[in-house]
Design an enzyme around this catalytic site. Structure first.
Site, PDB file in Angstrom:
ATOM      1  N   HIS A 151       0.821  -1.213   0.000  1.00 18.86           N
ATOM      2  CA  HIS A 151       0.000   0.000   0.000  1.00 18.86           C
ATOM      3  C   HIS A 151       0.854   1.260   0.000  1.00 18.86           C
ATOM      4  O   HIS A 151       2.073   1.208   0.154  1.00 18.86           O
ATOM      5  CB  HIS A 151      -0.955  -0.003   1.198  1.00 18.86           C
ATOM      6  CG  HIS A 151      -0.291  -0.008   2.549  1.00 18.86           C
ATOM      7  ND1 HIS A 151       0.151   1.142   3.165  1.00 18.86           N
ATOM      8  CD2 HIS A 151      -0.004  -1.028   3.400  1.00 18.86           C
ATOM      9  CE1 HIS A 151       0.681   0.833   4.345  1.00 18.86           C
ATOM     10  NE2 HIS A 151       0.604  -0.472   4.511  1.00 18.86           N
TER      11      HIS A 151
ATOM     12  N   CYS B  22       3.222  -4.872   6.656  1.00 22.46           N
ATOM     13  CA  CYS B  22       2.878  -4.722   5.237  1.00 22.46           C
ATOM     14  C   CYS B  22       4.049  -4.114   4.469  1.00 22.46           C
ATOM     15  O   CYS B  22       5.067  -3.718   5.050  1.00 22.46           O
ATOM     16  CB  CYS B  22       1.641  -3.845   5.098  1.00 22.46           C
ATOM     17  SG  CYS B  22       0.105  -4.627   5.662  1.00 22.46           S
TER      18      CYS B  22
END
Length: 328
Positions: free
Chosen positions: A287, A303
């Site tokens: 992301h 992440c």
């Protein structure tokens, strides 16, 4: 508060600012003419130089992202340079040398800078007067918007906002019709990506087409020892642009005080940035980030974080089922 100065970049940033502040105008080293005409002899092994600035723009344009363009030969620049060198069959030292500079200069015949006229849409907002530090405080906002036109324009042109200001002394970024000098960073690739390799030690994400050719490379922030990035091979499960982030107490982030779930609204200053590429590894994804200057130097909660512009570029090239391999 407004976007903070990334701690890992403080020494380089301060050196950059000091050097730029000392530059005479209008014939100083930051004139468009000087940057366009920069040669390898203008390069510096440390600190800001117009040769590194020119090289960063050319790398970005070729799909080898240096992260936020700042004119400083930091970790992200060296990683992008090494991959470009490998593709050009040069010594992949990650150090800018004369042959590499010549190869970069030959990779595009377009100018490295452009003039952009600020529009009413750029200045219309709505903007956020400040972005809270704590996630629970972010959850009270209806949108995690840009803090102003300068931040919006810096992301659009892939540049550190401090350098954008220094390239345009005396310019007010909230005035429609004002003309500014920006990096020309339109990327040429629209390749289909079938495999992603996240090189954890190198903090880089590599994207490959069906023929196995490397078509894009981006600096990445990955997890810490406390919140590690997963290992193994997974697939892209879904792509969400403008994602709303749902905090689950089982994430157990140290900085979160509440034991209740909550939502954080969408926006470029959201913890997820402008796009979420969800993986088949539950709760993990690739992301964007609200602080592009920290990408590649800071840790994530597990992440893979990219700059907003790199995340959006990757999202346009992948699809559900794209393989994502984490390389130890």
């Amino acid at each position: 508060m407004p976007r903070r100065l990334p701690s890992a970049a403080v020494p380089a940033a301060l050196l950059c600012l000091a050097l730029l502040a000392a530059a005479p105008a209008p014939a100083g080293p930051l004139t468009p003419e000087a940057i366009e005409g920069a040669t390898f002899s203008d390069a510096a092994p440390e600190g800001f130089s117009i040769a590194v600035l020119k090289a960063q723009i050319l790398l970005d344009r070729a799909g080898f992202s240096p992260g936020a363009i700042d004119g400083v030969p930091g970790r992200n620049f060296r990683g992008a340079l090494a991959l470009f060198q490998r593709g050009a069959e040069l010594d992949d030292s990650g150090t800018l040398d004369a042959d590499t500079f010549a190869a970069l200069a030959a990779s595009s015949d377009e100018p490295v800078l452009a003039t952009y006229e600020i529009t009413r849409a750029d200045t219309a907002g709505p903007f956020a007067p400040e972005i809270p530090e704590q996630l629970e405080d972010m959850a009270r906002l209806k949108r995690l918007a840009y803090t102003g036109p300068r931040e919006l324009l810096a992301e659009r042109f892939h540049i550190d906002p401090r350098l954008l200001v220094l390239l345009n002394p005396g310019v007010s970024f909230d005035v429609p019709g004002a003309r500014i000098v920006v990096p020309r960073v339109v990327r040429q690739t629209s390749a289909k990506v079938v495999r992603i390799a996240v090189e954890k030690p190198n903090r880089r994400l590599l994207a490959f087409d069906p023929d196995g050719k490397l078509v894009a490379a981006f600096p990445a922030s990955i997890g810490s020892d406390d919140k590690p990035t997963p290992s193994g091979t997974y697939m892209v499960r879904r792509i969400a642009r403008g994602p709303v982030w749902r905090y689950n107490p089982r994430f157990a982030f140290k900085e979160v005080r509440t034991n209740r779930p909550f939502n954080v609204a969408a926006g470029p200053n959201s913890p997820l940035g402008l796009v979420w590429i969800g993986l088949t590894a539950p709760s993990y994804g690739i992301h964007g980030t609200p602080v592009p200057e920290e990408v590649g130097t800071s840790d994530s909660h597990g992440c893979v974080r990219l700059t907003n512009w790199d995340a959006m570029a990757l999202a346009a090239m992948v699809q559900k089922g794209t393989t994502v391999e984490f390389v130890e």
